[in-house]
Design a protein around this motif. Structure first.
Motif, PDB file in Angstrom:
ATOM      1  N   ALA A 115     -41.762 -10.785  77.485  1.00  0.00           N
ATOM      2  CA  ALA A 115     -40.826  -9.889  76.810  1.00  0.00           C
ATOM      3  C   ALA A 115     -40.661  -8.583  77.584  1.00  0.00           C
ATOM      4  O   ALA A 115     -39.547  -8.041  77.685  1.00  0.00           O
ATOM      5  N   ALA A 116     -41.754  -8.078  78.145  1.00  0.00           N
ATOM      6  CA  ALA A 116     -41.679  -6.834  78.919  1.00  0.00           C
ATOM      7  C   ALA A 116     -40.792  -7.002  80.147  1.00  0.00           C
ATOM      8  O   ALA A 116     -39.986  -6.115  80.479  1.00  0.00           O
ATOM      9  N   VAL A 117     -40.915  -8.142  80.827  1.00  0.00           N
ATOM     10  CA  VAL A 117     -40.083  -8.390  82.009  1.00  0.00           C
ATOM     11  C   VAL A 117     -38.616  -8.531  81.614  1.00  0.00           C
ATOM     12  O   VAL A 117     -37.717  -8.013  82.291  1.00  0.00           O
ATOM     13  N   LEU A 118     -38.357  -9.227  80.506  1.00  0.00           N
ATOM     14  CA  LEU A 118     -36.979  -9.367  80.030  1.00  0.00           C
ATOM     15  C   LEU A 118     -36.380  -8.007  79.682  1.00  0.00           C
ATOM     16  O   LEU A 118     -35.203  -7.743  79.963  1.00  0.00           O
ATOM     17  N   GLY A 119     -37.190  -7.137  79.071  1.00  0.00           N
ATOM     18  CA  GLY A 119     -36.699  -5.815  78.723  1.00  0.00           C
ATOM     19  C   GLY A 119     -36.356  -4.984  79.948  1.00  0.00           C
ATOM     20  O   GLY A 119     -35.327  -4.307  79.983  1.00  0.00           O
ATOM     21  N   LEU A 120     -37.211  -5.044  80.969  1.00  0.00           N
ATOM     22  CA  LEU A 120     -36.986  -4.250  82.178  1.00  0.00           C
ATOM     23  C   LEU A 120     -35.844  -4.818  83.010  1.00  0.00           C
ATOM     24  O   LEU A 120     -35.038  -4.068  83.563  1.00  0.00           O
ATOM     25  N   ASN A 121     -35.756  -6.148  83.085  1.00  0.00           N
ATOM     26  CA  ASN A 121     -34.778  -6.781  83.965  1.00  0.00           C
ATOM     27  C   ASN A 121     -33.378  -6.810  83.366  1.00  0.00           C
ATOM     28  O   ASN A 121     -32.380  -6.640  84.071  1.00  0.00           O
ATOM     29  N   PHE A 122     -33.294  -7.004  82.047  1.00  0.00           N
ATOM     30  CA  PHE A 122     -31.981  -7.182  81.422  1.00  0.00           C
ATOM     31  C   PHE A 122     -31.674  -6.150  80.340  1.00  0.00           C
ATOM     32  O   PHE A 122     -30.605  -6.195  79.729  1.00  0.00           O
ATOM     33  N   GLY A 123     -32.609  -5.231  80.080  1.00  0.00           N
ATOM     34  CA  GLY A 123     -32.366  -4.187  79.102  1.00  0.00           C
ATOM     35  C   GLY A 123     -32.255  -4.687  77.676  1.00  0.00           C
ATOM     36  O   GLY A 123     -31.555  -4.075  76.854  1.00  0.00           O
ATOM     37  N   LEU A 124     -32.923  -5.789  77.359  1.00  0.00           N
ATOM     38  CA  LEU A 124     -32.839  -6.367  76.022  1.00  0.00           C
ATOM     39  C   LEU A 124     -33.683  -5.577  75.029  1.00  0.00           C
ATOM     40  O   LEU A 124     -34.699  -4.982  75.384  1.00  0.00           O
ATOM     41  N   THR A 125     -33.267  -5.590  73.768  1.00  0.00           N
ATOM     42  CA  THR A 125     -34.054  -4.969  72.706  1.00  0.00           C
ATOM     43  C   THR A 125     -35.250  -5.866  72.391  1.00  0.00           C
ATOM     44  O   THR A 125     -35.238  -7.071  72.693  1.00  0.00           O
ATOM     45  N   PRO A 126     -36.320  -5.323  71.770  1.00  0.00           N
ATOM     46  CA  PRO A 126     -37.509  -6.135  71.481  1.00  0.00           C
ATOM     47  C   PRO A 126     -37.214  -7.410  70.701  1.00  0.00           C
ATOM     48  O   PRO A 126     -37.834  -8.455  70.959  1.00  0.00           O
ATOM     49  N   VAL A 127     -36.278  -7.363  69.754  1.00  0.00           N
ATOM     50  CA  VAL A 127     -35.969  -8.567  68.969  1.00  0.00           C
ATOM     51  C   VAL A 127     -35.473  -9.682  69.878  1.00  0.00           C
ATOM     52  O   VAL A 127     -35.930 -10.834  69.799  1.00  0.00           O
ATOM     53  N   TRP A 128     -34.550  -9.358  70.765  1.00  0.00           N
ATOM     54  CA  TRP A 128     -34.017 -10.360  71.683  1.00  0.00           C
ATOM     55  C   TRP A 128     -35.032 -10.743  72.753  1.00  0.00           C
ATOM     56  O   TRP A 128     -35.056 -11.893  73.219  1.00  0.00           O
ATOM     57  N   GLN A 129     -35.871  -9.793  73.146  1.00  0.00           N
ATOM     58  CA  GLN A 129     -36.910 -10.111  74.132  1.00  0.00           C
ATOM     59  C   GLN A 129     -37.785 -11.261  73.645  1.00  0.00           C
ATOM     60  O   GLN A 129     -37.999 -12.247  74.362  1.00  0.00           O
ATOM     61  N   TYR A 130     -38.300 -11.136  72.432  1.00  0.00           N
ATOM     62  CA  TYR A 130     -39.220 -12.152  71.914  1.00  0.00           C
ATOM     63  C   TYR A 130     -38.489 -13.433  71.534  1.00  0.00           C
ATOM     64  O   TYR A 130     -39.038 -14.532  71.684  1.00  0.00           O
ATOM     65  N   ALA A 131     -37.274 -13.310  71.030  1.00  0.00           N
ATOM     66  CA  ALA A 131     -36.512 -14.508  70.671  1.00  0.00           C
ATOM     67  C   ALA A 131     -36.229 -15.357  71.909  1.00  0.00           C
ATOM     68  O   ALA A 131     -36.434 -16.583  71.907  1.00  0.00           O
ATOM     69  N   ILE A 132     -35.778 -14.714  72.984  1.00  0.00           N
ATOM     70  CA  ILE A 132     -35.455 -15.450  74.208  1.00  0.00           C
ATOM     71  C   ILE A 132     -36.721 -15.952  74.878  1.00  0.00           C
ATOM     72  O   ILE A 132     -36.776 -17.103  75.354  1.00  0.00           O
ATOM     73  N   ALA A 133     -37.767 -15.119  74.936  1.00  0.00           N
ATOM     74  CA  ALA A 133     -39.023 -15.551  75.552  1.00  0.00           C
ATOM     75  C   ALA A 133     -39.605 -16.748  74.806  1.00  0.00           C
ATOM     76  O   ALA A 133     -40.053 -17.729  75.421  1.00  0.00           O
ATOM     77  N   GLY A 134     -39.589 -16.697  73.470  1.00  0.00           N
ATOM     78  CA  GLY A 134     -40.103 -17.817  72.689  1.00  0.00           C
ATOM     79  C   GLY A 134     -39.301 -19.081  72.904  1.00  0.00           C
ATOM     80  O   GLY A 134     -39.868 -20.181  73.051  1.00  0.00           O
ATOM     81  N   LEU A 135     -37.974 -18.957  72.956  1.00  0.00           N
ATOM     82  CA  LEU A 135     -37.117 -20.122  73.181  1.00  0.00           C
ATOM     83  C   LEU A 135     -37.356 -20.727  74.563  1.00  0.00           C
ATOM     84  O   LEU A 135     -37.423 -21.956  74.703  1.00  0.00           O
ATOM     85  N   LEU A 136     -37.512 -19.868  75.574  1.00  0.00           N
ATOM     86  CA  LEU A 136     -37.762 -20.364  76.932  1.00  0.00           C
ATOM     87  C   LEU A 136     -39.112 -21.061  77.035  1.00  0.00           C
ATOM     88  O   LEU A 136     -39.231 -22.096  77.697  1.00  0.00           O
ATOM     89  N   VAL A 137     -40.128 -20.491  76.397  1.00  0.00           N
ATOM     90  CA  VAL A 137     -41.445 -21.126  76.415  1.00  0.00           C
ATOM     91  C   VAL A 137     -41.400 -22.476  75.709  1.00  0.00           C
ATOM     92  O   VAL A 137     -41.958 -23.465  76.185  1.00  0.00           O
TER      93      VAL A 137
ATOM     94  N   HIS B 181     -33.082  -2.520  89.823  1.00  0.00           N
ATOM     95  CA  HIS B 181     -31.630  -2.573  89.834  1.00  0.00           C
ATOM     96  C   HIS B 181     -31.073  -3.266  91.078  1.00  0.00           C
ATOM     97  O   HIS B 181     -29.869  -3.517  91.148  1.00  0.00           O
ATOM     98  N   THR B 182     -31.921  -3.564  92.049  1.00  0.00           N
ATOM     99  CA  THR B 182     -31.476  -4.250  93.257  1.00  0.00           C
ATOM    100  C   THR B 182     -31.562  -5.755  93.066  1.00  0.00           C
ATOM    101  O   THR B 182     -32.273  -6.263  92.181  1.00  0.00           O
ATOM    102  N   GLY B 183     -30.828  -6.474  93.916  1.00  0.00           N
ATOM    103  CA  GLY B 183     -30.859  -7.927  93.835  1.00  0.00           C
ATOM    104  C   GLY B 183     -32.243  -8.483  94.108  1.00  0.00           C
ATOM    105  O   GLY B 183     -32.703  -9.417  93.425  1.00  0.00           O
ATOM    106  N   VAL B 184     -32.936  -7.899  95.105  1.00  0.00           N
ATOM    107  CA  VAL B 184     -34.288  -8.353  95.428  1.00  0.00           C
ATOM    108  C   VAL B 184     -35.227  -8.080  94.263  1.00  0.00           C
ATOM    109  O   VAL B 184     -36.054  -8.924  93.884  1.00  0.00           O
ATOM    110  N   GLY B 185     -35.097  -6.891  93.678  1.00  0.00           N
ATOM    111  CA  GLY B 185     -35.951  -6.535  92.552  1.00  0.00           C
ATOM    112  C   GLY B 185     -35.756  -7.461  91.372  1.00  0.00           C
ATOM    113  O   GLY B 185     -36.729  -7.910  90.746  1.00  0.00           O
TER     114      GLY B 185
END
Length: 418
Positions: free
Chosen positions: A102-124, A266-270
């Motif tokens: 969830a922390a990586v999703l928040g930093l990489n895509f700027g998601l709110t905590p609700v979406w962070q955990y929902a997407i992380a749980g679905l992916l897992v 914010h970079t492509g490599v990052g």
């Protein structure tokens, strides 16, 4: 691995891999911003635990089975209780992996905590359906690469000297920021779980000789101690250099630093590196979730339940635990303490030859319920040392119930004989 063939280095690498995960790296970095080098206490305790495991390695190697195998055949209820407890422990560890993803999703895509955990749980959940298996090695490589990036962060921020003093600073910062009870609970619970954990003992048992088992544990202890302060050193060095933004969430600290040498998130490599780190968190989370689902199915006799339903229950349980609000390391320590408090009385009774009766199963249930209740209620009562209080209460109730049930059964036997 189905035979005893592991050399010392093989044992050491497997032991380090079993302990060095998202909770170890992200959790240490999360705490470093508030308690300094004391954030590495859990990681260092893991390394010390490996050295204690070396002392017991010969016994486990001769036994040829993890210590929990002693429960097998003694009491069906006791064995089921251990399986259920293992699923609870795995749920806690899984929730830590979810927090990392969830922390990586928040930093990489700027998601709110609700979406962070929902997407992380679905992916897992989806990744678990694919049965990743050997892909776990690939996920471990991603995590190792992130650790290498932390070394670069330390060098770029002139933190080599800080790393050289890190173990000494760990002791001074622990005395400065942590209470004696916090230090004691973290050290004792972590060391005990390393020594008693079946996931560690399995590698000791598979060593090619007793000497290889002992040497492997010693090497693992040294390696874990060397990397234990790596995340906290990177965080503190970056803070001293002024390279950590004030608004950065604590759990996002390590993902932020991992991509700092490559131009930031914010970079492509990052973004590519963060995606690789996300895969590491998701991969390890999927592996733990699968283990938790297996343990839960065994404990609750959910043999006819579809795999997807059981896995979904695990994912939802992990998301729920992740919302408790404690730090990653704090959650791990609490779960470890709950596990140890629950099994302490039954394990001692079994080792002393009293593990075959119903009393041990009742004692395990009493320890779990009382320890979990106290763990949840202590913060509401304003008791900050909740982990060790819950452990003492759990062990005390377990011992009382064990004695009480044993006396009741003895009296019933006497009455029936008369």
């Amino acid at each position: 691995m189905n035979k005893r063939s592991l050399r010392p280095w093989n044992v050491a690498i497997l032991l380090v891999s079993a302990s060095y995960g998202i909770g170890f790296v992200f959790g240490t970095g999360e705490l470093a911003r508030t308690v300094g080098m004391a954030s590495s206490l859990y990681a260092a305790a893991t390394g010390i635990g490996m050295l204690f495991l070396a002392v017991a390695a010969g016994t486990f190697w001769r036994l040829g089975t993890p210590i929990w195998g002693l429960f097998r055949g003694k009491n069906a209820a006791l064995e089921s209780g251990v399986a259920l407890l293992s699923s609870v422990w795995l749920l806690g560890i899984f929730s830590v992996q979810l927090q990392g993803a969830a922390a990586v999703l928040g930093l990489n895509f700027g998601l709110t905590p609700v979406w962070q955990y929902a997407i992380a749980g679905l992916l897992v959940w989806g990744l678990g359906r694919l049965r990743p298996g050997r892909l776990g090695a690939v996920f471990s490589v991603f995590l190792a690469a992130a650790s290498a990036s932390l070394v670069v962060v330390i060098v770029l921020n002139n933190g080599i000297g800080l790393y050289g003093r890190s173990l000494a600073l760990l002791a001074t910062d622990a005395a400065r920021y942590l209470s004696v009870s916090d230090i004691g609970v973290t050290m004792l619970s972590t060391i005990a779980l390393v020594v008693l954990g079946a996931d560690y003992q399995q590698f000791v048992i598979l060593a090619r000789s007793q000497r290889a088992a002992v040497l492997g544990c010693v090497l693992a202890g040294v390696l874990v101690m060397l990397i234990s302060t790596l995340p906290s050193t990177a965080v503190l060095a970056a803070m001293q250099a002024g390279h950590l933004p004030d608004g950065l969430a604590a759990k996002e600290t390590i993902p932020f630093l991992v991509v700092e040498p490559f131009g930031g998130s914010h970079t492509g490599v990052g973004k590519g590196i963060l995606c690789a780190l996300l895969l590491a968190a998701l991969g390890s989370g999927a592996a733990v979730a699968m283990a938790a689902a297996h343990a839960m199915r065994q404990a609750l006799s959910w043999h006819r339940a579809p795999d997807g339903v059981v896995s979904l229950a695990v994912v939802l349980g992990g998301i729920g635990i992740a919302q408790i609000g404690t730090s990653m390391v704090g959650l791990i320590v609490s779960i470890n303490t709950l596990f140890l408090a629950t099994v302490a009385v039954p394990l001692v009774a079994t080792l002393l030859g009293y593990g075959g009766g119903r009393s041990t199963a009742w004692a395990m249930g009493a320890s779990f319920v009382s320890a979990l209740t106290m763990l949840c209620e202590s913060p509401l009562l304003g008791w900050h040392a909740s982990a060790w209080v819950s452990a003492l209460v759990g062990i005390a109730w377990g011992a009382l119930v064990l004695v009480g049930v044993a006396l009741y059964e003895a009296r019933a036997d006497v009455a029936s004989a008369a």
